[in-house]
Write a protein that holds these residues in place. Structure first.
Motif, mmCIF file in Angstrom:
data_model
loop_
_atom_site.group_PDB
_atom_site.id
_atom_site.type_symbol
_atom_site.label_atom_id
_atom_site.label_comp_id
_atom_site.label_asym_id
_atom_site.label_seq_id
_atom_site.Cartn_x
_atom_site.Cartn_y
_atom_site.Cartn_z
ATOM 1 N N PHE A 1 0.341 1.933 10.798
ATOM 2 C CA PHE A 1 -0.187 2.620 9.624
ATOM 3 C C PHE A 1 0.722 3.717 9.075
ATOM 4 O O PHE A 1 0.704 3.974 7.869
ATOM 5 N N ALA A 2 1.511 4.357 9.921
ATOM 6 C CA ALA A 2 2.369 5.439 9.417
ATOM 7 C C ALA A 2 3.362 4.946 8.362
ATOM 8 O O ALA A 2 3.508 5.591 7.313
ATOM 9 N N PRO A 3 4.069 3.818 8.569
ATOM 10 C CA PRO A 3 5.005 3.362 7.531
ATOM 11 C C PRO A 3 4.302 3.002 6.221
ATOM 12 O O PRO A 3 4.830 3.287 5.142
ATOM 13 N N VAL A 4 3.115 2.383 6.316
ATOM 14 C CA VAL A 4 2.405 1.990 5.095
ATOM 15 C C VAL A 4 1.944 3.218 4.325
ATOM 16 O O VAL A 4 2.100 3.308 3.100
ATOM 17 N N PHE A 5 1.374 4.196 5.041
ATOM 18 C CA PHE A 5 0.936 5.423 4.382
ATOM 19 C C PHE A 5 2.135 6.186 3.818
ATOM 20 O O PHE A 5 2.078 6.707 2.692
ATOM 21 N N GLY A 6 3.230 6.244 4.581
ATOM 22 C CA GLY A 6 4.434 6.916 4.097
ATOM 23 C C GLY A 6 4.989 6.256 2.844
ATOM 24 O O GLY A 6 5.419 6.940 1.910
ATOM 25 N N TRP A 7 4.952 4.922 2.811
ATOM 26 C CA TRP A 7 5.418 4.201 1.622
ATOM 27 C C TRP A 7 4.536 4.522 0.420
ATOM 28 O O TRP A 7 5.046 4.728 -0.689
ATOM 29 N N ALA A 8 3.230 4.580 0.619
ATOM 30 C CA ALA A 8 2.319 4.893 -0.486
ATOM 31 C C ALA A 8 2.615 6.271 -1.063
ATOM 32 O O ALA A 8 2.671 6.453 -2.285
ATOM 33 N N VAL A 9 2.812 7.250 -0.180
ATOM 34 C CA VAL A 9 3.113 8.614 -0.637
ATOM 35 C C VAL A 9 4.453 8.652 -1.366
ATOM 36 O O VAL A 9 4.584 9.271 -2.432
ATOM 37 N N LEU A 10 5.461 7.973 -0.815
ATOM 38 C CA LEU A 10 6.785 7.954 -1.428
ATOM 39 C C LEU A 10 6.744 7.284 -2.805
ATOM 40 O O LEU A 10 7.312 7.807 -3.781
ATOM 41 N N ALA A 11 6.084 6.129 -2.890
ATOM 42 C CA ALA A 11 6.040 5.401 -4.160
ATOM 43 C C ALA A 11 5.315 6.207 -5.239
ATOM 44 O O ALA A 11 5.768 6.277 -6.385
ATOM 45 N N LEU A 12 4.193 6.825 -4.893
ATOM 46 C CA LEU A 12 3.468 7.639 -5.862
ATOM 47 C C LEU A 12 4.285 8.870 -6.249
ATOM 48 O O LEU A 12 4.315 9.260 -7.425
ATOM 49 N N GLY A 13 4.935 9.490 -5.266
ATOM 50 C CA GLY A 13 5.743 10.669 -5.549
ATOM 51 C C GLY A 13 6.908 10.360 -6.471
ATOM 52 O O GLY A 13 7.185 11.122 -7.418
ATOM 53 N N MET A 14 7.596 9.258 -6.238
ATOM 54 C CA MET A 14 8.714 8.883 -7.098
ATOM 55 C C MET A 14 8.230 8.523 -8.501
ATOM 56 O O MET A 14 8.880 8.850 -9.506
ATOM 57 N N GLY A 15 7.075 7.867 -8.584
ATOM 58 C CA GLY A 15 6.544 7.509 -9.893
ATOM 59 C C GLY A 15 6.179 8.723 -10.725
ATOM 60 O O GLY A 15 6.539 8.822 -11.907
ATOM 61 N N VAL A 16 5.480 9.678 -10.118
ATOM 62 C CA VAL A 16 5.076 10.866 -10.873
ATOM 63 C C VAL A 16 6.284 11.740 -11.171
ATOM 64 O O VAL A 16 6.318 12.449 -12.190
ATOM 65 N N ARG A 17 7.322 11.699 -10.336
ATOM 66 C CA ARG A 17 8.565 12.424 -10.633
ATOM 67 C C ARG A 17 9.208 11.872 -11.894
ATOM 68 O O ARG A 17 9.671 12.628 -12.768
ATOM 69 N N ARG A 18 9.267 10.565 -12.016
ATOM 70 C CA ARG A 18 9.825 9.950 -13.217
ATOM 71 C C ARG A 18 8.986 10.292 -14.441
ATOM 72 O O ARG A 18 9.519 10.564 -15.517
ATOM 73 N N PHE A 19 7.678 10.285 -14.285
ATOM 74 C CA PHE A 19 6.776 10.662 -15.380
ATOM 75 C C PHE A 19 7.037 12.097 -15.815
ATOM 76 O O PHE A 19 7.151 12.391 -17.004
ATOM 77 N N TRP A 20 7.149 13.012 -14.849
ATOM 78 C CA TRP A 20 7.336 14.432 -15.159
ATOM 79 C C TRP A 20 8.663 14.653 -15.892
ATOM 80 O O TRP A 20 8.722 15.413 -16.864
#
Length: 388
Positions: A168-187
């Motif tokens: 579960f740690a890699p899957v949760f980490g991937w979710a956080v990373l993907a959302l973080g990178m997406g909102v960074r691009r949006f910002w």
């Protein structure tokens, strides 16, 4: 050949630090906002309209910003004299919802995964949850542990702690990373940079946690299928968000118990992790069920009906995670504990896998839009093309 207006919009977007392409959806928001900016009847309804008045033109980045600032309460649609069947056919909630979908897809990370937003429907989400749960049950059956002697709630006797973390740690980490990178691009796309006052961060956090703009702009709540208003949408959102937060706190505290205090699960029913998890579980049971009920009966003019499968998929996964978690708590002293555990973990895994590419994205993008609004309000009014 591009028109002067289109070239101006593209230049403004490039000036923000990241190109935001024009689409039919952003063009519709620009059309709608242009008419609304001339009317201004809804100026006091929510943050969208004060932000709108700081602009004379709306480039694609503005459209994405305003769309994610919209909470889809429906107040402007029911107040609008130019709403359908008027020839102007203004439908602010629908125009904003359609751009929000392009926000999620265009800013997805990795970019190739943006198409998942259009395919993340109810059938896919439930099939993924069912498939993962069934796989876990088959593994148990092959090892003769589908029904077993009571294990006193010891989950790690079924799945070792290290294996759970590895899964579960890699899957949760991937979710956080993907959302973080997406909102960074949006910002980067909607904000030209500059100072970010601490007061703006506090205000945006306060407004996000309170769900301030789900009050319909007039304190009476969101609009229902007709012109009636109700606070139930805001209440169910609070239950959902609060339940999610309590479950996260429960997991965090259990992790601290395990690694810092050396306290091994299972924990007593009266322990802090179990109490928080139980309260959060009930919040995630009632909140998503209520939001799903409202979604099923809401007027099609409110938002984009094509996105409802994605909305319902996320709500159903939250509901199933909570339902299977509470069932596991109730049956952890029985011989069905192993089966209940793998079914619960299967639904949790499905939720994590779809988290970056489903409805959950609206929370992070809306938070970023609220932060931009709070920053923007602290700057001198400068009405013109592009950002204020």
């Amino acid at each position: 050949m591009q028109t002067l207006e289109a070239l101006t919009r593209d230049a403004l977007a490039l000036g923000r630090g990241e190109f935001v392409p024009a689409t039919p959806q952003t063009d519709e928001v620009a059309r709608v906002m242009g008419i609304c900016n001339a009317c201004r009847y809804c100026e006091g309804f929510c943050a969208v309209f004060p932000a709108m008045t700081r602009r004379l033109a709306f480039d694609p980045a503005d459209a994405h910003y305003l769309a994610n600032l919209c909470h889809n309460c429906g107040a402007c649609l029911h107040a609008c004299q130019y709403a359908p069947p008027h020839e102007f056919a203004l439908n602010v909630p629908r125009a904003m919802a359609q751009v929000r979908m392009t926000t999620y897809a265009d800013h997805a990370w990795p970019a190739a995964f943006g198409a998942l937003y259009r395919r993340n429907g109810l059938t896919v989400a439930l099939a993924l949850a069912a498939g993962l749960a069934l796989f876990g049950l088959l593994v148990l059956a092959l090892h003769g542990r589908l029904w077993h002697a009571p294990l006193a709630g010891d989950f790690y006797a079924v799945l070792p702690h290290g294996l759970m973390v590895a899964l579960f740690a890699p899957v949760f980490g991937w979710a956080v990373l993907a959302l973080g990178m997406g909102v960074r691009r949006f910002w980067r796309g909607v904000t030209p940079g500059g100072e970010m006052p601490g007061a703006a961060v506090i205000e945006a956090t306060h407004d996000a946690l309170r769900l301030r703009y789900l009050d319909g702009g007039h304190g009476q709540g969101c609009h229902d299928a007709d012109d009636r208003t109700t606070h139930w949408r805001r209440r169910f959102h609070h239950l959902t968000a609060g339940g999610f937060g309590l479950c996260f706190a429960s997991t965090t505290i259990a992790t601290l118990y395990h690694y810092l205090l050396g306290l091994q699960a299972p924990y007593p029913v009266t322990s802090l992790p179990v109490l928080l998890g139980t309260a959060g579980g009930f919040g995630l049971l009632v909140g998503p069920a209520g939001l799903l009920w409202l979604n099923l009966r809401r007027d099609p003019l409110h938002g984009d009906p094509r996105q409802r499968p994605m909305d319902r998929a996320f709500l159903m996964l939250l509901f199933l995670v909570s339902l299977t978690g509470l069932a596991l708590l109730a049956g952890r002293e029985t011989g069905a504990m192993a089966a209940l555990l793998v079914v619960h973990l299967g639904t949790v895994m499905a939720l994590f896998l779809t988290l970056p590419y489903g409805k959950f994205a609206h929370a992070v993008y809306r938070g970023a839009a609220l932060l931009k609004y709070a920053v923007e309000r602290r700057r001198p009014d400068r009405i013109g093309l592009g950002d204020a």
